[in-house]
Write a protein that holds these residues in place. Sequence first.
Motif, short mmCIF file in Angstrom:
data_model
loop_
_atom_site.label_atom_id
_atom_site.label_comp_id
_atom_site.label_asym_id
_atom_site.label_seq_id
_atom_site.Cartn_x
_atom_site.Cartn_y
_atom_site.Cartn_z
N LEU A 129 0.82 -1.21 0.00
CA LEU A 129 0.00 0.00 0.00
C LEU A 129 0.86 1.27 0.00
O LEU A 129 2.03 1.25 0.37
CB LEU A 129 -0.92 0.03 1.23
CG LEU A 129 -1.77 -1.19 1.50
CD1 LEU A 129 -1.20 -1.98 2.67
CD2 LEU A 129 -3.22 -0.81 1.81
N GLY A 130 0.23 2.37 -0.38
CA GLY A 130 0.84 3.69 -0.30
C GLY A 130 -0.21 4.72 0.05
O GLY A 130 -1.40 4.53 -0.23
N GLY A 131 0.21 5.82 0.65
CA GLY A 131 -0.76 6.86 1.03
C GLY A 131 -0.08 7.96 1.82
O GLY A 131 1.05 8.35 1.52
N ALA A 132 -0.78 8.44 2.85
CA ALA A 132 -0.27 9.58 3.62
C ALA A 132 -0.74 9.51 5.06
O ALA A 132 -1.77 8.90 5.36
CB ALA A 132 -0.74 10.89 2.98
N VAL A 157 1.95 16.70 6.81
CA VAL A 157 1.51 15.47 6.15
C VAL A 157 2.74 14.70 5.66
O VAL A 157 3.64 15.28 5.04
CB VAL A 157 0.57 15.75 4.97
CG1 VAL A 157 0.16 14.46 4.28
CG2 VAL A 157 -0.67 16.52 5.45
N ASP A 158 2.76 13.40 5.94
CA ASP A 158 3.85 12.52 5.52
C ASP A 158 3.38 11.53 4.46
O ASP A 158 2.34 10.89 4.65
CB ASP A 158 4.38 11.71 6.70
CG ASP A 158 5.21 12.54 7.65
OD1 ASP A 158 5.92 13.45 7.18
OD2 ASP A 158 5.17 12.28 8.87
N PRO A 159 4.11 11.35 3.35
CA PRO A 159 3.83 10.22 2.46
C PRO A 159 4.25 8.92 3.14
O PRO A 159 5.21 8.89 3.91
CB PRO A 159 4.69 10.52 1.23
CG PRO A 159 5.82 11.37 1.76
CD PRO A 159 5.23 12.18 2.89
N ILE A 160 3.51 7.83 2.85
CA ILE A 160 3.71 6.56 3.54
C ILE A 160 3.75 5.40 2.54
O ILE A 160 2.95 5.36 1.59
CB ILE A 160 2.56 6.30 4.55
CG1 ILE A 160 2.53 7.38 5.63
CG2 ILE A 160 2.71 4.92 5.20
CD1 ILE A 160 3.68 7.36 6.58
N LEU A 161 4.65 4.45 2.76
CA LEU A 161 4.65 3.16 2.08
C LEU A 161 4.45 2.08 3.13
O LEU A 161 5.05 2.15 4.21
CB LEU A 161 5.97 2.93 1.34
CG LEU A 161 6.30 3.91 0.21
CD1 LEU A 161 7.69 3.62 -0.34
CD2 LEU A 161 5.26 3.85 -0.90
N ALA A 162 3.61 1.07 2.84
CA ALA A 162 3.23 0.10 3.87
C ALA A 162 3.07 -1.29 3.30
O ALA A 162 2.86 -1.48 2.10
CB ALA A 162 1.94 0.54 4.56
N ALA A 163 3.14 -2.28 4.21
CA ALA A 163 2.87 -3.68 3.87
C ALA A 163 2.08 -4.30 5.02
O ALA A 163 2.35 -4.00 6.19
CB ALA A 163 4.15 -4.46 3.63
N ARG A 164 1.10 -5.16 4.68
CA ARG A 164 0.25 -5.80 5.68
C ARG A 164 0.11 -7.28 5.33
O ARG A 164 -0.30 -7.62 4.22
CB ARG A 164 -1.12 -5.14 5.72
CG ARG A 164 -2.11 -5.76 6.72
CD ARG A 164 -3.46 -5.06 6.59
NE ARG A 164 -4.44 -5.50 7.57
CZ ARG A 164 -5.27 -6.52 7.41
NH1 ARG A 164 -5.22 -7.24 6.29
NH2 ARG A 164 -6.15 -6.83 8.35
N ALA A 165 0.45 -8.15 6.28
CA ALA A 165 0.35 -9.59 6.07
C ALA A 165 -0.65 -10.19 7.06
O ALA A 165 -0.69 -9.79 8.23
CB ALA A 165 1.71 -10.26 6.25
#
Length: 241
Positions: A129-132, A157-165
């Motif tokens: 995922l990606g977002g803020a 505001v921060d940009p975000i990169l994420a992973a969820r398992a």
Amino acid sequence: MIRNLMAATAVAVMGSLPVLAQDWSGQVTPYVWAAGLGGDVTPMTGAPTLSLDKSISEVLEDTDGAFFLSGYARRDRLVLMGDFSWSSSSKSGTVPPGLPAEGKLKQRSLTLLAGWRAVENQQFTLDLLGGARAWSVKSSVTVAGGAMQASPGKDFVDPILAARANIALAPQWSAILYADIGGFGAGSENTSQILATVNYQVNDNLWVSAGYRQLSVDYRSGGTAVDVTMAGPLLGATWRF
């Protein structure tokens, strides 16, 4: 023979049609997060740097209120996620040369993410995922009953990169592992989060969870600097619809 040919043609045409996308599914999770607090805060230019090292019990003692809520939605491989955190705390004491003082701190963070289910099978799923993440930090200091006052605050505001398992452990039991990283100098210098929970399925729609969450941010702008980490256990209940 003609009927057989027509039936074969119909099967071929129907087989070539695109499969309709699945309906949306979603879930909401209110949770309680008992987080300790550590780090350094410089509220404004010329102010001293405050070093924080508060245990969970000390944080709870100073907390005026808190609310935490996360949400998750999926349609086929499209994934949406969100998390909202709000807390308010206050502290009374004295400042040199012994003047009475009161400080208040309110923080809000809203994380919104969208992504794709990269892996899916019976035992394991992985979402990328990606977002803020939007932050709002407000503070106020009152000295000697209002003789001196200051109310610094910052929004960024921060940009975000994420992973969820999501990992299946046993019938009715599962584990969720989540991590994100962001900031990259766009809002804060950096921000990161890790989350791990063990979940038990009570019925078709209800899950209960226990786990651990750590959230960090390093923000610097002008004379303001906030480099803190909040970490501790959490309990949650998830309603799926």
